[in-house]
Design a protein around this motif. Structure first.
Motif, PDB file in Angstrom:
ATOM      1  N   SER A  27       0.805  -1.138   0.002  1.00  0.00           N
ATOM      2  CA  SER A  27      -0.052   0.165   0.161  1.00  0.00           C
ATOM      3  C   SER A  27       1.021   1.254   0.002  1.00  0.00           C
ATOM      4  O   SER A  27       0.600   2.176  -0.643  1.00  0.00           O
ATOM      5  CB  SER A  27      -0.894   0.003   1.088  1.00  0.00           C
ATOM      6  N   ARG A  28       2.005   1.170   0.650  1.00  0.00           N
ATOM      7  CA  ARG A  28       2.874   2.327   1.000  1.00  0.00           C
ATOM      8  C   ARG A  28       3.425   2.548  -0.499  1.00  0.00           C
ATOM      9  O   ARG A  28       3.740   3.730  -0.999  1.00  0.00           O
ATOM     10  CB  ARG A  28       3.955   2.189   1.889  1.00  0.00           C
ATOM     11  N   GLY A  29       3.715   1.519  -1.453  1.00  0.00           N
ATOM     12  CA  GLY A  29       4.481   1.535  -2.478  1.00  0.00           C
ATOM     13  C   GLY A  29       3.469   2.099  -3.428  1.00  0.00           C
ATOM     14  O   GLY A  29       3.758   3.064  -4.096  1.00  0.00           O
ATOM     15  N   HIS A  30       1.983   1.692  -3.721  1.00  0.00           N
ATOM     16  CA  HIS A  30       1.444   2.045  -4.633  1.00  0.00           C
ATOM     17  C   HIS A  30       0.816   3.677  -4.364  1.00  0.00           C
ATOM     18  O   HIS A  30       0.846   4.398  -5.349  1.00  0.00           O
ATOM     19  CB  HIS A  30      -0.081   1.034  -4.388  1.00  0.00           C
ATOM     20  N   SER A  31       0.744   3.979  -2.899  1.00  0.00           N
ATOM     21  CA  SER A  31       0.096   5.410  -2.932  1.00  0.00           C
ATOM     22  C   SER A  31       1.272   6.360  -3.123  1.00  0.00           C
ATOM     23  O   SER A  31       1.482   7.434  -3.738  1.00  0.00           O
ATOM     24  CB  SER A  31      -0.107   5.540  -1.450  1.00  0.00           C
ATOM     25  N   GLY A  60      -8.478  22.245  -0.009  1.00  0.00           N
ATOM     26  CA  GLY A  60      -9.505  22.647  -0.865  1.00  0.00           C
ATOM     27  C   GLY A  60      -9.473  22.111  -2.159  1.00  0.00           C
ATOM     28  O   GLY A  60     -10.489  22.234  -2.829  1.00  0.00           O
ATOM     29  N   SER A  61      -8.694  21.215  -2.532  1.00  0.00           N
ATOM     30  CA  SER A  61      -8.546  20.554  -3.916  1.00  0.00           C
ATOM     31  C   SER A  61      -8.346  19.091  -3.617  1.00  0.00           C
ATOM     32  O   SER A  61      -7.255  18.623  -3.274  1.00  0.00           O
ATOM     33  CB  SER A  61      -7.623  21.185  -4.636  1.00  0.00           C
ATOM     34  N   LEU A  62      -9.458  18.319  -3.977  1.00  0.00           N
ATOM     35  CA  LEU A  62      -9.266  16.984  -3.584  1.00  0.00           C
ATOM     36  C   LEU A  62      -8.970  16.273  -4.939  1.00  0.00           C
ATOM     37  O   LEU A  62      -9.596  16.244  -5.861  1.00  0.00           O
ATOM     38  CB  LEU A  62     -10.804  16.442  -3.321  1.00  0.00           C
ATOM     39  N   ILE A  63      -7.989  15.540  -4.906  1.00  0.00           N
ATOM     40  CA  ILE A  63      -7.406  14.936  -5.765  1.00  0.00           C
ATOM     41  C   ILE A  63      -8.034  13.330  -6.110  1.00  0.00           C
ATOM     42  O   ILE A  63      -8.234  12.714  -4.779  1.00  0.00           O
ATOM     43  CB  ILE A  63      -5.667  14.697  -5.929  1.00  0.00           C
ATOM     44  N   THR A  64      -8.661  13.000  -7.196  1.00  0.00           N
ATOM     45  CA  THR A  64      -9.161  11.567  -7.318  1.00  0.00           C
ATOM     46  C   THR A  64      -8.812  10.917  -8.584  1.00  0.00           C
ATOM     47  O   THR A  64      -8.488  11.493  -9.494  1.00  0.00           O
ATOM     48  CB  THR A  64     -10.733  12.136  -7.425  1.00  0.00           C
ATOM     49  N   ILE A  65      -7.989   9.958  -8.381  1.00  0.00           N
ATOM     50  CA  ILE A  65      -7.347   9.025  -9.369  1.00  0.00           C
ATOM     51  C   ILE A  65      -8.252   7.719  -9.343  1.00  0.00           C
ATOM     52  O   ILE A  65      -8.078   6.900  -8.307  1.00  0.00           O
ATOM     53  CB  ILE A  65      -5.889   8.816  -9.215  1.00  0.00           C
ATOM     54  N   PRO A  66      -8.465   7.018 -10.515  1.00  0.00           N
ATOM     55  CA  PRO A  66      -9.287   5.772 -10.504  1.00  0.00           C
ATOM     56  C   PRO A  66      -8.010   4.658 -10.012  1.00  0.00           C
ATOM     57  O   PRO A  66      -6.794   4.839 -10.781  1.00  0.00           O
ATOM     58  CB  PRO A  66      -9.780   5.762 -11.936  1.00  0.00           C
ATOM     59  N   CYS A  67      -8.249   3.854  -9.355  1.00  0.00           N
ATOM     60  CA  CYS A  67      -7.233   2.873  -8.734  1.00  0.00           C
ATOM     61  C   CYS A  67      -7.942   1.915  -8.035  1.00  0.00           C
ATOM     62  O   CYS A  67      -8.662   2.027  -7.156  1.00  0.00           O
ATOM     63  CB  CYS A  67      -6.112   3.413  -8.049  1.00  0.00           C
ATOM     64  N   GLY A  68      -7.754   0.542  -8.449  1.00  0.00           N
ATOM     65  CA  GLY A  68      -8.034  -0.550  -7.542  1.00  0.00           C
ATOM     66  C   GLY A  68      -7.242  -1.158  -6.641  1.00  0.00           C
ATOM     67  O   GLY A  68      -7.597  -2.180  -6.069  1.00  0.00           O
ATOM     68  N   GLY A  69      -6.090  -0.485  -6.347  1.00  0.00           N
ATOM     69  CA  GLY A  69      -5.131  -1.331  -5.358  1.00  0.00           C
ATOM     70  C   GLY A  69      -5.489  -0.876  -3.965  1.00  0.00           C
ATOM     71  O   GLY A  69      -6.441  -0.321  -3.454  1.00  0.00           O
ATOM     72  N   THR A  70      -4.524  -1.443  -3.173  1.00  0.00           N
ATOM     73  CA  THR A  70      -4.759  -0.912  -1.810  1.00  0.00           C
ATOM     74  C   THR A  70      -3.635  -0.122  -1.414  1.00  0.00           C
ATOM     75  O   THR A  70      -2.736   0.095  -2.036  1.00  0.00           O
ATOM     76  CB  THR A  70      -4.237  -1.937  -0.799  1.00  0.00           C
ATOM     77  N   HIS A  71      -4.063   1.155  -0.251  1.00  0.00           N
ATOM     78  CA  HIS A  71      -3.310   2.238  -0.323  1.00  0.00           C
ATOM     79  C   HIS A  71      -3.210   2.491   1.377  1.00  0.00           C
ATOM     80  O   HIS A  71      -3.783   1.993   2.169  1.00  0.00           O
ATOM     81  CB  HIS A  71      -4.341   3.303  -0.839  1.00  0.00           C
ATOM     82  N   VAL A  72      -2.562   3.345   1.617  1.00  0.00           N
ATOM     83  CA  VAL A  72      -2.083   4.119   2.972  1.00  0.00           C
ATOM     84  C   VAL A  72      -3.538   4.789   3.495  1.00  0.00           C
ATOM     85  O   VAL A  72      -4.295   5.190   2.366  1.00  0.00           O
ATOM     86  CB  VAL A  72      -0.902   4.920   2.978  1.00  0.00           C
ATOM     87  N   VAL A  78       4.431  -2.382  -8.689  1.00  0.00           N
ATOM     88  CA  VAL A  78       4.311  -2.131  -7.251  1.00  0.00           C
ATOM     89  C   VAL A  78       4.868  -3.336  -6.613  1.00  0.00           C
ATOM     90  O   VAL A  78       4.587  -4.693  -6.940  1.00  0.00           O
ATOM     91  CB  VAL A  78       2.785  -1.872  -6.679  1.00  0.00           C
ATOM     92  N   THR A  79       5.719  -2.881  -5.648  1.00  0.00           N
ATOM     93  CA  THR A  79       6.528  -3.780  -4.791  1.00  0.00           C
ATOM     94  C   THR A  79       6.436  -3.326  -3.240  1.00  0.00           C
ATOM     95  O   THR A  79       5.916  -2.386  -2.873  1.00  0.00           O
ATOM     96  CB  THR A  79       7.897  -4.455  -5.206  1.00  0.00           C
ATOM     97  N   GLU A  80       7.016  -4.002  -2.533  1.00  0.00           N
ATOM     98  CA  GLU A  80       7.047  -3.544  -0.966  1.00  0.00           C
ATOM     99  C   GLU A  80       7.862  -2.274  -0.745  1.00  0.00           C
ATOM    100  O   GLU A  80       8.948  -2.367  -1.054  1.00  0.00           O
ATOM    101  CB  GLU A  80       7.516  -4.734  -0.224  1.00  0.00           C
ATOM    102  N   ASP A  81       7.099  -1.264  -0.412  1.00  0.00           N
ATOM    103  CA  ASP A  81       7.630   0.073  -0.042  1.00  0.00           C
ATOM    104  C   ASP A  81       8.486   0.561  -1.438  1.00  0.00           C
ATOM    105  O   ASP A  81       9.279   1.223  -1.406  1.00  0.00           O
ATOM    106  CB  ASP A  81       8.584  -0.005   1.260  1.00  0.00           C
ATOM    107  N   CYS A  82       7.722   0.221  -2.734  1.00  0.00           N
ATOM    108  CA  CYS A  82       8.624   0.820  -3.636  1.00  0.00           C
ATOM    109  C   CYS A  82       7.581   0.619  -4.800  1.00  0.00           C
ATOM    110  O   CYS A  82       6.540  -0.122  -4.937  1.00  0.00           O
ATOM    111  CB  CYS A  82       9.636  -0.343  -4.121  1.00  0.00           C
ATOM    112  N   SER A  83       7.455   1.575  -5.941  1.00  0.00           N
ATOM    113  CA  SER A  83       6.658   1.618  -7.026  1.00  0.00           C
ATOM    114  C   SER A  83       7.905   2.066  -8.258  1.00  0.00           C
ATOM    115  O   SER A  83       8.595   3.006  -8.047  1.00  0.00           O
ATOM    116  CB  SER A  83       5.632   2.722  -7.017  1.00  0.00           C
ATOM    117  N   THR A  84       7.487   1.117  -9.180  1.00  0.00           N
ATOM    118  CA  THR A  84       8.612   1.331 -10.401  1.00  0.00           C
ATOM    119  C   THR A  84       7.513   1.617 -11.511  1.00  0.00           C
ATOM    120  O   THR A  84       6.964   0.894 -12.110  1.00  0.00           O
ATOM    121  CB  THR A  84       9.534   0.184 -10.674  1.00  0.00           C
ATOM    122  N   ASP A  85       7.992   2.756 -12.170  1.00  0.00           N
ATOM    123  CA  ASP A  85       7.066   3.260 -13.447  1.00  0.00           C
ATOM    124  C   ASP A  85       8.386   3.373 -14.523  1.00  0.00           C
ATOM    125  O   ASP A  85       9.460   4.210 -14.465  1.00  0.00           O
ATOM    126  CB  ASP A  85       6.677   4.514 -13.349  1.00  0.00           C
TER     127      ASP A  85
END
Length: 295
Positions: A131-135, A250-262, A178-185
């Motif tokens: 979750s930390r990696g994905h967020s 005052g500005s809520l960011i919304t991103i489509p995503c099906g993963g788990t998150h913090v 996504v891996t543990e505590d990591c995201s690779t793009d």
């Protein structure tokens, strides 16, 4: 035939344990058993965009805990009761006469009957690391877009991200993991991107500067400690889910995503990026994190 319904997923609410009712118990083609339950706290790997790994944990049946060695997206044809798993799924999510389910794979051969009770327990430590990696991957892509916006585009790009910046990430991304505590793009810096207006040669020459500025922005956001929420349009696996975070008051960011998150950016001790250039047309951004209690 025991009625099979779409799996109710619980991971968006950070639930890691749940009682469940078995809906299907099928011998897996590669050995072991596939188990389908009416609800689950397990996040399965997607058969369409498999960037987020499946959760780990156990499934307890009749007092026996079985390790869950794989968790997949599945689809059941209601007329026949046949289960299709992962890449074998032959239909789209909206196909009439089908329901999509979470399939838990265990190594043992089990002959439990539909209707029996089960207890599902997710490895919370592993799930939280993913979750930390994905967020963090969402955060670093937004930060990269913002840093590139003013100095590395020579003309207006039609696609903007959730903060109103030119969407380099959306244009150029070819792969994410996504891996543990990591995201690779992985990004492609090809001719099409240059035609859209990116000064890719300048980006390549100034990667160290870009990394420094992205990291400064990420640290500012991390220190802000904004809450992260998941907005769900329904309880089923195929219902849309959205990652939300108020990075700017005052500005809520919304991103489509099906993963788990913090739950919050306060969950992090740090978020940092580094870049790797592979040839002249492929750029890799690696986002690394650490939990707040590990600092």
């Amino acid at each position: 035939m025991f009625p099979v319904t779409a799996t109710r997923v619980l991971f968006a609410d950070h639930q890691t344990q749940a009682p469940a009712t078995l809906q299907a118990c099928v011998a897996a083609t590669s050995g072991g058993t596939w188990l389908v339950t009416d609800q689950t706290p397990f996040h399965p790997v997607s058969h369409i965009w498999p960037d987020h790994p499946a959760d780990r944990g156990t499934c307890d049946i009749a007092g026996v805990p079985y390790p869950v060695i794989g968790c997949y997206t599945g689809a059941v044809e209601l007329a026949s009761g046949q289960l299709f798993v992962d890449q074998a799924i032959p239909v789209k999510r909206s196909e009439p006469g089908w329901v999509f389910v979470v399939v838990h794979r265990i190594a043992e051969t089990v002959t439990a009957q539909p209707g029996e009770s089960a207890l599902l327990q997710v490895d919370a430590t592993y799930q939280q690391a993913l979750s930390r990696g994905h967020s963090a991957g969402h955060l670093s892509s937004l930060a990269l877009n913002q840093v590139l916006h003013h100095d590395f585009w020579r003309k207006d790009a039609s696609r903007k991200d959730e903060l109103g910046h030119y969407d380099f990430h959306g244009y150029a991304q070819t792969q994410s993991r996504v891996t543990e505590d990591c995201s690779t793009d992985t990004y492609r810096l090809g001719k099409t991107l240059r035609k859209r207006g990116l000064n890719s040669a300048d980006l390549i020459q100034q990667l160290d500067v870009v990394a420094e500025r992205v990291n400064m922005l990420l640290e500012t956001w991390r220190q802000g400690g904004a809450a992260v929420t998941m907005r769900c349009e329904g309880p089923a696996l195929t219902d849309s889910r959205y990652w939300q975070c108020e990075l700017i008051p005052g500005s809520l960011i919304t991103i489509p995503c099906g993963g788990t998150h913090v739950r919050s950016l306060a969950d992090y001790a740090r978020i940092t990026v580094s870049f790797e250039l592979k040839g002249e047309q492929e750029l890799v951004m690696i986002t690394r994190t650490a939990a707040a209690d590990e600092s």
